[in-house]
Design an enzyme around this catalytic site. Structure first.
Site, short mmCIF file in Angstrom:
data_model
loop_
_atom_site.label_atom_id
_atom_site.label_comp_id
_atom_site.label_asym_id
_atom_site.label_seq_id
_atom_site.Cartn_x
_atom_site.Cartn_y
_atom_site.Cartn_z
CG ASN A 1 -4.69 4.16 -4.61
OD1 ASN A 1 -5.80 3.44 -4.51
ND2 ASN A 1 -3.82 4.33 -3.41
CG ASP B 1 -3.27 13.06 3.75
OD1 ASP B 1 -2.49 13.23 3.05
OD2 ASP B 1 -3.96 12.14 3.93
CE1 TYR C 1 0.65 2.91 -5.13
CE2 TYR C 1 2.16 4.26 -4.18
CZ TYR C 1 0.91 3.89 -4.63
OH TYR C 1 -0.25 4.82 -4.44
CG HIS D 1 -1.93 1.03 1.31
ND1 HIS D 1 -2.99 0.77 0.51
CD2 HIS D 1 -2.04 2.23 1.81
CE1 HIS D 1 -3.82 1.87 0.65
NE2 HIS D 1 -3.35 2.65 1.48
CD GLN E 1 -9.56 7.93 8.26
OE1 GLN E 1 -10.10 8.33 7.28
NE2 GLN E 1 -8.75 7.21 8.35
CG HIS F 1 -11.04 3.46 2.22
ND1 HIS F 1 -11.72 3.87 3.32
CD2 HIS F 1 -9.71 3.37 2.33
CE1 HIS F 1 -10.66 4.34 4.26
NE2 HIS F 1 -9.75 3.59 3.73
CG ASN F 2 -10.83 -1.61 -3.58
OD1 ASN F 2 -11.41 -0.46 -3.55
ND2 ASN F 2 -9.64 -1.85 -4.03
CG ASP G 1 -4.35 11.80 -0.54
OD1 ASP G 1 -3.47 12.26 0.25
OD2 ASP G 1 -4.69 10.96 -0.95
#
Ligand code: ADP
Lengths: 583, 80, 229, 80
Positions: A536, A270, A54, A51, A316, A97-98, A119
């Site tokens: 992404n 962020d 990459y 994540h 968050q 956000h699977n 972002d």
């Protein structure tokens, strides 16, 4: 060292639990020159997860076209930035956000929207539109209804509250997503082209500032989870789900934009996946500096949190900034006005190291560059997909055209999506010119950008069936379709963002799909003059060894020169000629 | 038979509503409020007269619909 | 017409409102932050749409108790006109400046779409540019727009011209299909007793420019600008 | 001191959430559910140690913020 960090020794089991392969752990030992403690191991684990690093796709992503006269900032920052004239820039990105959405559809989708918004406003942009691309399992699968209604409500619940119009999207159904839905959210924002904010930290001694919500035990290890294949028992594991707080996000946007109008910020990032760890590492690594964090100063929501939890929490609505010395009170004033937490939690150093302090002791000490830059990079074996021979139309059964049309219109993939976008506020901000239901969403740009005539169009597209049959063609087609939707509202494509949703890249045929789709995507982007400026990657989208369809979602944006002259999609009156263009 | 189902967020799960209420009470001048959490109560009237069967049915309702067990706990109370 | 738009934490349609007010009056409205206890001298106070305080607890509940609302109430009592749209309407009912309450939509879903409104009382300073029975197409966008008041209140509203707008269909009928949220008797907006406070759920400010797809919302703002010039 | 505030809709006030739950339970095959109403519970932790003073403060909180007395009733429960 304190007791919490003095671990009895890192066993192979602990290493495996952290998702690190034995050879990766050997590299950890090499970089550290000693056995890491648990905090340090946790940091390696999230930084080197698929994540954040990459590691499987990097080699191939480098081949995408990312340049163009319009590009102000390509991939590598929080979002891509393109010039739209009149001194303004569009900043945009798509993100998945699977897995969280499968586990808790409302909160998973909601926090997905929250993450992509951050972002974009991190870079100095006011978000002006949201989009979403959704893939669900078969409509008659027992879970689908619950997942669809939760995801749609979550996207609306977050975006509506924050007050950003959701103007376009896409929804597909296919059994391959039964156990692994896809929720890809995109945000487009607007900023003055000469006031873009980047994440590279600079200036030894400069204060490191934490703002936003407090840190709790949310989603610890979410980032490694998002990179591991789903097993049958994944529902039982029930990881701590993050709950979104769109109200706080709205305040955070206003406060950050207010601060960005001053000269206080040196760098800003962020806290997304892997929270404080990845934000502080990335900022320090990009700026070639060291950082010292005093974890006792991090605003905490719960008692008894450990340095491990503080560094890995995915709470968050939080941001990390480096500000100029002497601007602390100005910054504090703005965040307190908006009732947000503010804390100076550390400072930059010249050591090239990250030092974590806790209760007066060192809880972790890691070299930054070796860790951030030496994350594994794999050129995984791949086998190309052999496309099936073209269908011979003569081999298809005869069908009554009208009946066929009715079947098509009624099928879940083509039926009206009104019931979805009516749950999204697509009008807030008062600039929506083309609402959902047309080819692409269009918002009018403010008067200072083209005198109120210009507009920005956006659409997300992908046809996974095509990508499965022929990844190269599928990759091309996704870009072409997204751009066609822009042309249809009178927009000229500017650039694209992409969300690569695939199965397990350790399987050569899956890796082959990824390689093929990227090749096709690159070709189409070059041909259409729309470079890839952000994206992404979401891999390991599999359940019980079965992969989803290859789904390289494309999000494209384009410029409309005159919003008053956008052609409508409706057939305006009887007697007009219908013309078929293309071949 | 009457029943009440209490649904509360699991400990540690962020409660934005509770947080906002807490803040608003402070702004209204209420001192000494240390924590606020918001939950739901669902009151049901059931045709069932057997307590054990009612409880079993309610438990299933909770798991299937009334509570989101990923983030919420529930408690069942038969009130007559 | 001098106006002030109050910005609560979580307001998100204040700029839509500013644009509509400026278009109608030629004057830029003042933006007033919720923590302010002083309001400029104005002819009209507007509470805009959004999710003040996230709509947590109840939509509008916390905003209704914010410092600036004490001053809004004082002005309203003196007869200064107050307009609340969407979240602004919810805040006004929570503050007791308008009767009734706005509950969760009957569908339990957020709803964003065009609705048709029928003007029920054209004899007020808000509706001077409309005719009784006139229909207007404007968008709505809300989660808690389901108007409720007890039977006595409803009767009093009905008898005193307190109902400002109703949701109707293309023929002007108050059908169930025309009602986006389950409001009692299709009520979309109400006045206070003196007709100086108006609250409504839909967004006339998002129907003031041809690019919005329609300009029916202008009547409200032009009427106000004329009445308060 | 810990307290729970129960906020329920007044009888006669339409409860869209309760109605929707009722409907969904039926769709899930649960028979014999006769009525469903949904309410809120707000759990508070107070610094106050005197029961009478805590109750008075909670009552004021309810009237000023926690309940909308146009449509809701409230009940206060001190839990320790
Ligand atoms: N998830 C969604 N969110 C918002 N709008 C959506 C969503 N899904 C589809 N739409 C909208 O519905 C319309 C039809 O979508 P799509 O089938 O992708 O269009 P097309 O295939 O014609 O490009 C488009 O206007 C699209 O923006």
């Amino acid at each position: 060292m304190t007791d919490t960090t003095k671990t009895p020794g890192i066993t192979p089991e602990i290493v495996a639990e952290h998702g690190l392969k034995p050879e990766e752990y050997r590299k950890v030992l090499e970089i550290m020159g000693r056995e890491p403690n648990l905090v340090e191991l946790g940091i390696f684990s999230v930084m080197w997860s698929e994540h954040c690093s990459y590691k499987s796709s990097k080699v191939w992503l480098k081949k995408l076209p990312t340049q163009g006269p319009q590009v102000i900032c390509g991939p590598g920052e929080n979002a891509g930035v393109v010039d739209i004239g009149d001194g303004m820039a569009a900043i945009f990105k798509i993100e998945s956000h699977n897995h969280p959405s499968f586990i808790e559809p409302y909160q998973g989708a909601a926090t997905g929207v929250g993450g992509i918004l951050r972002d974009v406003f991190t870079m100095g942009a006011r978000p002006i539109m949201n989009l979403n691309a959704l893939r669900f399992g078969s409509p008659d699968h027992p879970k689908t209804r619950h997942l669809v209604s939760g995801v749609v409500a979550g996207i609306g619940g977050y975006g509506n509250c924050v007050g950003i119009p959701t103007v376009a999207g896409e929804v597909n159904f296919h059994p391959a997503y039964n156990g692994n839905i896809l929720v890809n959210a995109m945000t487009v924002g607007l900023a003055p082209a000469d006031r873009i904010f980047y994440s590279a930290a600079a200036g030894a001694g400069n204060p490191v500032v934490y703002v936003g919500s407090k840190t709790g035990r949310d989603g610890i290890h979410g980032a490694t989870m998002a990179s591991a294949e789903f097993g049958e028992d994944s529902e039982e594991k029930r990881p701590t789900v993050q709950v979104g707080d769109p109200f706080t996000e709205k305040l955070l946007i206003e406060a950050c934009l207010e601060l960005m109008a001053t000269d206080a910020i040196v760098a800003i990032q962020d806290m997304g996946a892997a929270g404080l760890t990845s934000s502080s590492f990335e900022m320090a690594s990009k700026g070639g500096v060291g950082v010292e964090l005093d974890l006792d100063r991090v605003p905490l929501r719960e008692e008894g949190m450990t340095p491990y939890e503080i560094m890995l929490s995915e709470s968050q609505e939080r941001m990390l900034m480096v500000i100029k010395p002497g601007r602390e009170e100005l910054t504090r004033g703005i965040f307190e006005k908006w009732d947000l937490d503010f804390a100076v939690i550390g400072r930059l150093t010249e050591t090239g190291k990250m030092v974590l302090r806790w209760h007066g002791e060192v809880a972790g000490e890691l070299p930054i560059d070796p860790l951030a830059l030496a994350s594994p990079e794999y050129d995984r074996p791949w086998t190309p997909t052999t496309p099936p021979p073209p269908l011979d139309p003569a081999s298809l059964p005869e069908r009554d055209p009208l009946e066929a049309l009715e079947t098509l219109i009624g099928c879940p993939d083509l039926a009206s999506r009104r019931w979805i976008w009516e749950q999204y506020d697509h009008l807030v901000m008062g600039n929506t010119v083309v609402r959902p239901g047309a080819d692409a969403g269009v918002v009018r740009l403010p008067a200072e950008c083209g005198g109120g005539k210009k507009g920005l169009a956006a659409k997300v597209d992908c046809t996974p069936r095509y990508c499965l049959a022929d990844p190269v063609q599928g990759g091309r087609q996704a870009v072409a379709e997204a751009c066609r939707n822009l042309y249809a509202v009178g927009a000229r494509p500017l650039a694209v963002t992409n969300n690569l949703n695939f199965g397990n890249p350790e399987k050569p045929e899956i890796m082959g799909q990824l390689v093929g789709c990227l090749q096709g995507m690159g070709e189409a982007c070059r041909a259409l003059g729309a470079p890839v400026v952000s994206g992404n990657v979401s891999l390991y989208n599999e359940t019980e060894g079965k992969a989803i369809l290859p789904t390289p979602t494309i999000g494209a944006i384009g410029l409309v020169e005159d919003v008053a002259r956008i052609p409508g999609a409706g057939l305006a009156e009887a007697g007009l000629a219908l013309v078929l263009l293309g071949r | 038979m009457k029943a009440k189902v209490h649904v509360t967020l699991k400990p540690g799960v962020l409660d934005p509503q509770g947080k906002a209420i807490h803040h608003a009470l402070g702004a209204l001048g209420f001192q000494g409020v240390e924590e606020v959490r918001q939950g739901k109560v669902i009151e049901l009237e059931l045709a069932e007269t057997d307590r054990a069967r009612a409880e079993a049915a309610l438990d299933e309702m909770c798991r299937k619909l009334l509570a989101n067990t990923v983030i919420e706990n529930y408690a069942i109370e038969l009130t007559d | 017409m001098r106006s002030a738009v109050i910005v609560f934490p979580g307001s998100n349609r204040e700029m839509d409102m500013v644009a509509a007010l400026e278009q109608a009056s030629g004057k830029k409205p003042a933006l007033v932050f919720h923590k302010d206890t002083e309001l400029p001298e104005v002819d009209l106070i507007v509470l805009p749409g959004g999710f003040s305080h996230g709509d947590y607890l109840r939509a509008g509940a916390m905003a209704a108790r914010s410092p600036v609302m004490a001053e809004v109430r004082r002005r309203a009592e003196k007869g200064v006109p107050v307009l609340g749209v969407c979240n602004g309407f919810q805040i006004l009912t929570e503050a007791g400046l308008l009767p009734g309450a706005l509950m969760r939509n009957a569908s339990l879903r957020f709803v964003c779409k065009n609705v048709t409104l029928r003007c029920e009382n054209a004899q007020t300073l808000f509706t001077g540019a409309m005719e009784a029975g006139q229909r207007m197409t404007v968008p709505c966008a809300h989660m808690d727009g389901n108007y409720f008041a007890d039977a006595d209140t409803m009767k009093r509203l009905e008898d005193s011209g307190g109902i400002a707008f109703r949701y109707v269909d293309g023929e002007g009928r108050t059908t169930e299909e025309a009602n986006p949220n389950g409001s009692l008797d299709n009520v979309a907006g109400v006045f206070n007793e003196t007709k100086t406070v108006l609250g409504l759920m839909p967004h006339p400010e998002d129907a003031t420019d041809p690019l919005h797809g329609g300009t029916d919302g202008r009547a409200l703002f032009h009427g106000l600008a004329e009445a308060l010039a």
